[in-house]
Enzyme design. Structure first.
Site, mmCIF file in Angstrom:
data_model
loop_
_atom_site.group_PDB
_atom_site.id
_atom_site.type_symbol
_atom_site.label_atom_id
_atom_site.label_comp_id
_atom_site.label_asym_id
_atom_site.label_seq_id
_atom_site.Cartn_x
_atom_site.Cartn_y
_atom_site.Cartn_z
ATOM 1 N N ASN A 230 1.578 1.786 15.371
ATOM 2 C CA ASN A 230 0.204 1.940 15.875
ATOM 3 C C ASN A 230 -0.072 0.778 16.821
ATOM 4 O OD1 ASN A 230 -2.521 2.208 16.282
ATOM 5 N ND2 ASN A 230 -3.125 1.647 14.201
ATOM 6 N N HIS B 221 -8.113 5.892 10.431
ATOM 7 C CA HIS B 221 -7.600 4.521 10.305
ATOM 8 C C HIS B 221 -8.745 3.610 9.842
ATOM 9 C CE1 HIS B 221 -6.125 0.562 11.441
ATOM 10 N NE2 HIS B 221 -4.908 1.083 11.330
ATOM 11 N N LYS C 83 -2.648 0.260 18.666
ATOM 12 C CA LYS C 83 -4.073 -0.096 18.769
ATOM 13 C C LYS C 83 -4.468 -0.326 20.235
ATOM 14 C CE LYS C 83 -3.634 -2.080 14.205
ATOM 15 N NZ LYS C 83 -4.207 -2.909 13.177
ATOM 16 N N GLU D 247 -9.775 0.874 10.814
ATOM 17 C CA GLU D 247 -10.615 0.330 11.895
ATOM 18 C C GLU D 247 -11.594 1.382 12.403
ATOM 19 O OE1 GLU D 247 -7.280 -1.157 14.112
ATOM 20 O OE2 GLU D 247 -6.943 -2.559 12.469
ATOM 21 N N GLU E 299 -3.153 2.679 3.341
ATOM 22 C CA GLU E 299 -3.260 1.393 4.024
ATOM 23 C C GLU E 299 -4.395 0.581 3.403
ATOM 24 O OE1 GLU E 299 -1.527 1.479 8.228
ATOM 25 O OE2 GLU E 299 -3.555 2.221 8.373
ATOM 26 N N GLY F 291 -3.276 -6.208 9.206
ATOM 27 C CA GLY F 291 -3.424 -7.274 10.199
ATOM 28 C C GLY F 291 -3.722 -8.635 9.599
ATOM 29 N N SER G 63 0.668 -4.867 7.157
ATOM 30 C CA SER G 63 1.542 -6.025 7.368
ATOM 31 C C SER G 63 3.006 -5.748 7.009
ATOM 32 C CB SER G 63 1.005 -7.237 6.605
ATOM 33 O OG SER G 63 -0.278 -7.591 7.089
HETATM 34 C C1 PEP Z 1 -2.162 -0.546 11.059
HETATM 35 O O1 PEP Z 1 -2.802 -0.827 12.052
HETATM 36 O O2 PEP Z 1 -2.133 0.619 10.676
HETATM 37 C C2 PEP Z 1 -1.452 -1.615 10.350
HETATM 38 C C3 PEP Z 1 -0.874 -1.324 9.229
HETATM 39 O O3 PEP Z 1 -1.464 -2.875 10.941
HETATM 40 P P1 PEP Z 1 -0.570 -4.141 10.497
HETATM 41 O O4 PEP Z 1 0.853 -3.649 10.315
HETATM 42 O O5 PEP Z 1 -0.703 -5.118 11.597
HETATM 43 O O6 PEP Z 1 -1.135 -4.636 9.197
#
Ligand code: PEP
Length: 249
Positions: free
Chosen positions: A8, A92, A10, A94, A164, A170, A208
């Site tokens: 992803n 997601h 973003k 966000e 998630e 992040g 992460s």
């Molecule tokens: C994501 O944006 O779906 C995500 C898991 O980000 P990160 O791997 O940076 O935690």
């Protein structure tokens, strides 16, 4: 079920950077996992075109639930399908927490995208406050119940779920493989209780994921792949994840 790793991106990269990174990932991918990337909307057409015929799947990061109308700034599932996108990420964290998308909106988007023939990666996950209050399972269950509420029997084959935990996205904090496995097992049980056909739905872990922790996470029995943010922004950190472990059939 498919073993899948999706990056992803973003709000990162311009058109040229997106095309170039997608190419680098395509070239270095050994095919252990089905692999995809989700560039920003404005790069989708070019990334889809440049990768037509390759195995790299291209996903959008969001869409609206209507295909046309007075929805300034929105992008429809039909437009994404016509561009050549394989699928779309919906719900997601966000989108839920920064842009205020509700379970109801997400559920409409899931159904609309699936009915246009897109694969949907439906994201669910609890905040730290919800986990600390002992509500992680209940939160995810409610998000999943709502997200699935308009999915038809025929649409199940185009559904992927991503667990998630918001506190791990992040932040550099990863759920332990044990916590992630327990949550995935609960999601799998819920999917099967909802519809036996959903036993083949892939469940990705996101939060992460990095080269250093991907093997421990991806080797869990109910973790079928990963949704990767930060580590997908460089071929040097994404390729070790997509080239780890599982060999796709
Ligand atoms: C994501 O944006 O779906 C995500 C898991 O980000 P990160 O791997 O940076 O935690």
């Amino acid at each position: 079920m498919s073993k899948l790793v999706v990056g992803n991106w973003k709000l990162h990269f311009d058109l040229e950077e997106s095309v170039s990174l997608a190419k680098e990932i395509g070239a270095g991918n050994k095919g252990n996992y089905i692999t995809g990337v989700a560039p920003v909307f404005t790069s989708l057409a070019s990334v889809c075109k440049e990768n037509a015929g390759s195995k790299l799947r291209i996903y959008a990061q969001n869409c609206h639930w209507e295909n046309s109308g007075a929805f300034t700034g929105a992008i429809s599932p039909r437009v994404l399908k016509n561009l050549g996108c394989h699928g779309v990420i919906i719900g997601h964290s966000e989108r839920r927490h920064v842009f205020g998308e509700t379970d109801e909106m997400i559920s409409k988007k899931v159904a609309a995208a699936i009915s246009e023939g897109l694969e949907v990666i439906l994201c669910v996950g609890e905040t730290l406050a919800e986990r600390d209050a002992g509500n992680a399972n209940a939160t995810v269950k409610a998000q999943l119940d709502s997200g699935l509420s308009n999915v038809s029997d025929a649409g199940i084959e185009r559904l992927v779920v991503a667990y998630e935990p918001v506190w791990a996205i992040g932040t550099g904090k990863t759920a332990t493989p044990e916590i992630a496995q327990a949550m995935h097992q609960g999601i799998r049980a819920q999917l099967i209780a909802w519809n036996n056909k959903a036993k083949s739905v892939s469940i990705l872990y996101g939060g992460s994921v990095k080269p250093a922790n991907c093997k421990a996470l991806l080797s869990q029995p109910d973790i079928d792949g990963a949704l990767v943010g930060g580590a997908s922004l460089k071929a040097d950190t994404f390729l070790p994840i997509v080239n780890s472990g599982h060999i796709a059939k």
